[in-house]
Design an enzyme around this catalytic site. Structure first.
Site, PDB file in Angstrom:
ATOM      1  N   THR A 289       0.837  -1.198   0.000  1.00 41.35           N
ATOM      2  CA  THR A 289       0.000   0.000   0.000  1.00 41.35           C
ATOM      3  C   THR A 289       0.869   1.243   0.000  1.00 41.35           C
ATOM      4  OG1 THR A 289      -0.105   0.346   2.398  1.00 41.35           O
ATOM      5  CG2 THR A 289      -1.682  -1.211   1.424  1.00 41.35           C
ATOM      6  N   ASP A 290       0.270   2.370  -0.312  1.00 38.61           N
ATOM      7  CA  ASP A 290       0.902   3.644  -0.026  1.00 38.61           C
ATOM      8  C   ASP A 290       0.779   3.910   1.474  1.00 38.61           C
ATOM      9  OD1 ASP A 290       2.166   6.100  -0.361  1.00 38.61           O
ATOM     10  OD2 ASP A 290       1.004   6.625  -2.129  1.00 38.61           O
ATOM     11  N   TYR A 291       1.404   4.968   1.914  1.00 44.17           N
ATOM     12  CA  TYR A 291       1.550   5.321   3.332  1.00 44.17           C
ATOM     13  C   TYR A 291       0.182   5.396   4.021  1.00 44.17           C
ATOM     14  CZ  TYR A 291       3.967   7.828   7.171  1.00 44.17           C
ATOM     15  OH  TYR A 291       4.506   8.218   8.379  1.00 44.17           O
TER      16      TYR A 291
END
Length: 766
Positions: A289-291
């Site tokens: 995932t992104d942050y």
């Protein structure tokens, strides 16, 4: 090292029999990496498997204290699969030692970082890199970034960003390759090959991560993280090609996007991650995932942390960046029957396979060579290459009266808020860059002219008039050096300096962090206070070169009409100042071409060359007609079209010729044109091939880029440029999402940019 050695011995003699859940393509049991990963899986507890899915930020590690840090306890317990944003060989070795020698199984960690356009040696921002139209240079920049980062312990980069965008209000256009799917796909391939090379186990390569999957570059209103909504035909034909090109090039990982797709956040979108990415495209790496993207799905409104974490896992997400939703909820979801252990195993296996491919089980310290760190990072050779690449990225947008190239004599007035700001030369997302050691424009000019030219200086304006706005665009520590004197005083000082000079070099535009993540703008004009300065300078009657720093297309209609010479330099990286000087003084002939359309004003957005026709199109070159698709207040045409860029020399295009005007089946069409450098300078020209499908089962764009060649010609030289096209080049995804060639009439176009082309028709039968 005992536990680490035990794993290696077990791998050699024990292969786990495994049955997948059926939710993903069955792993190839004959693949040695799958076999090795399964042999480790057989030894792991449930908690250790879930731990491999956890990617926290490194935090504030102090060298020598890794074993006693807060995150070390999780590493020892097998609850961490990797870390990101930690650098230096010493720190990474210390942390890896905790994982390998103090955890039960000694599974090595991944170490990732945002190596976006260079590591410590910074190259032009990706939008600038794309304007080189030179795949060899772009690949070289990724190779050098990988060489430097891997020399400092990093083995994974969150790059390339392949999001197509037609939305310059969105700040992250600076990180992408512009508006065109064909060009974006070529760049994606070059970047992945540059980072990963032919063998990921070599210690001078990085595992790449294509992002943001998917459609992140099309947010409503240009506001970061905002809703995205489009048809699947548009996805497949216009936005997906660069992602797929990265997958086809063997990219190791894929990052999810923050936005929703068809009403489902990307990180929970099974159609994206499983049906499309894995089944249709055959991706076999892992998805991260992104942050905190999993946690942010709570605000999207699809469940609490336990619910969204389970949805992400079932959708095909393998690693959770920072949020720790997987770490804290998956066990409970398993006990409640919401997920299966086979789904956890699938995710864990993919991460273990990546670690085997990187050679980390064979040698967890393979990226921790202090000698490499001392000799291969930010050295003179790398910086010279950065300078050369930067000079190829600049776009000459106007040069009335041949103000450029400048002569190395007389007096230059160097004016503007970006004239002497080394820290901002690297642009956004240059997290490891040595900002203060970058070359400013002032220093670059001084290096170029020595004592042969007198330089008079004045700031003239702040980056923006509003001090609060200026504070919001310098949160990452790249100062803008605000001058608190009244605007009138700043302008008057600049005018007085200009009166002393033969020519004015006005360093204008954005600061580094006015573009990038969470840097959207509602209007994209040149800041009003800078425009007022330019107007005052223009009134002096002195010739002006505007050196434009920007991370996005800007609406600079007044500047185009009133400033004789405009050189767009984006943010050129560590050696920006020297590279700009190379072009200003004619050591390098500019050859960059725009990869995003520049609008006349913000109200034209979105504006892009490969648009569809309406049922009431305005005839090309006309304005205004009632009951046609146009504006009352501004023409439809852009300020500067896609593919646009001038040179110090002149290129003349001959007549377009086609090998035939009628083809059958799988025959190949050759399109040819002669190109002559009729000017006085040697130079490079990007020759562009466009195609239009005139009649289709669904509406088709007015033109599409299908090829390009960057050609070097000496002054007076002529070359014949040839392009070949087959039916495969003319295929598209129809309404049923079948990838088809439809026979019929096509226009073939070749020219210097998307607006200036020669055109011929062909009839292509099945």
């Amino acid at each position: 090292m005992k536990r680490y050695i035990l794993i290696i011995l077990v791998i050699g003699c024990f292969i786990m029999a495994f049955k997948p859940s059926g939710s993903t393509p069955e792993p190839n049991g004959n693949d040695p990496f799958v076999q090795k990963a399964d042999s480790v899986l057989a030894l792991m507890t449930l908690e250790e498997k879930i731990g491999q899915l956890n990617l926290p930020a490194a935090g504030d590690f102090t060298t020598g204290q890794a074993s006693s840090s807060n995150i070390a306890e999780k590493i020892k317990a097998g609850k961490v699969g990797g870390l990101f944003n930690i650098k230096t060989v010493k720190k990474i070795r210390d942390v890896q030692q905790v994982a390998v020698e103090e955890s039960r199984l000694g599974i090595p960690l991944l170490f990732g970082m945002d190596v976006i356009h260079g590591y410590e040696t910074i190259f032009p921002i990706p939008l600038g890199l794309s304007c080189t139209w030179d795949m060899d240079l772009i690949k070289k920049s990724a190779q050098l970034a990988a060489k430097e980062a891997s020399a400092d312990g990093i083995n994974w980069t969150f790059s390339p960003m392949t999001d197509i965008s037609r939305e310059p209000r969105w700040g992250r256009v600076s990180e992408g390759s512009g508006e065109d799917p064909y060009l974006g796909a070529q760049i994606a391939k070059a970047m992945v090959e540059g980072y990963q090379g032919n063998d990921l186990s070599l210690n001078n390569t990085l595992m790449a991560c294509v992002k943001h999957f998917a459609l992140y570059g099309a947010p409503e209103a240009g506001r970061d993280y905002n809703t995205v909504d489009m048809s699947r035909q548009r996805m497949y034909n216009e936005y997906f090609p660069p992602y797929k090109a990265a997958v086809d090039a063997g990219v190791g990982t894929v990052m999810t996007a923050f936005n929703e797709v068809e009403g489902i956040p990307a990180s929970a979108n099974k159609w994206l991650m499983m049906d499309l990415l894995r089944h249709e495209w055959g991706f076999d790496g892992f998805v991260v995932t992104d942050y905190t993207a999993i946690n942010e799905m709570i605000a999207h409104g699809i469940g609490d942390l336990k619910a969204v974490s389970a949805k992400a896992l079932k959708a095909g997400v393998d690693m959770d960046m920072v949020g720790e939703g997987f770490l804290t909820t998956l066990k409970a979801s398993l006990e409640e029957g919401i997920i299966t252990e086979a789904q956890i195993d699938e995710a864990c296996r993919r991460i273990l396979i990546a670690k085997f491919k990187l050679g980390l089980f064979e040698d967890p310290y393979r990226y921790c060579d202090q000698e490499r760190a001392e000799t291969e990072i930010f050295n003179a050779e790398n910086r010279q290459i950065s300078r050369e690449i930067a000079s190829q990225s600049f776009v000459l947008m106007k040069n009335e009266g041949e103000v450029l190239p400048l002569k190395k004599n007389g007096t230059i007035a160097l004016i503007g808020p970006m004239a002497d700001n080394a820290e901002n030369m690297t642009g956004t997302w240059s997290v490891a860059g040595r900002f203060k050691e970058s070359v400013s424009l002032k220093q670059g000019i001084q290096n170029a002219v020595g004592n042969d030219v007198k330089i008079v200086e004045a700031r003239g304006a702040n980056v923006v008039a509003d001090s609060l706005l200026e504070s919001r665009v310098s949160v990452f520590g790249k100062p803008t050096y605000r001058d608190h004197r009244p605007e009138e005083e700043l302008i008057q000082e600049a005018v007085e300096a200009a009166k002393e000079a033969d020519v004015i070099v006005a360093a204008m535009g954005e600061s580094a962090e006015m573009s990038g993540e969470s840097s959207s703008l509602s209007t994209i004009d040149l800041p009003a206070n800078q425009r007022r300065l330019l107007k005052a300078l223009a009134e002096t009657g002195k010739p002006i070169v505007m050196v434009l720093f920007t991370g996005r297309p800007l609406a600079i209609q007044w500047e185009k009409e009133n400033i004789p010479s405009i050189l767009n330099v984006w943010f050129g990286g560590s050696e920006a100042g020297d590279a700009i000087a190379d072009v200003l003084f004619g050591e390098v002939n500019p050859s960059g071409k725009l990869t995003m359309t520049f609008p006349q004003n913000t109200g034209q957005i979105p504006i892009y060359y490969n648009h569809k026709n309406t049922g009431r199109p305005l005839p090309e070159g006309q304005w205004f007609q009632k009951f046609r698709s146009n504006y009352l207040d501004v023409p439809n045409e852009p300020l500067f079209p896609f593919g646009y860029g001038l040179s110090y020399t002149e290129f003349e295009y001959g007549d377009l010729s086609l090998s035939t005007d009628q083809l059958n089946g799988d025959q190949t069409l050759t399109a040819s044109i002669s190109l002559t450098n009729s000017g006085e300078f040697d130079g490079k020209e990007v020759v562009q091939l466009y195609v239009r499908d005139l009649v289709g089962s669904m509406t088709r764009p007015v033109k599409e880029l299908k090829g390009f060649q960057k050609v070097f010609l000496k002054a007076g030289e002529t070359k014949e440029i040839n392009f070949e096209l087959t039916q495969e080049d003319l295929k598209f995804y129809n309404h049923s999402l079948d990838f088809v060639f439809e026979p019929g009439e096509f226009e073939i176009m070749i020219g210097t940019n998307s607006s200036e082309v020669s055109t011929k028709k062909i009839d292509w039968k099945n």
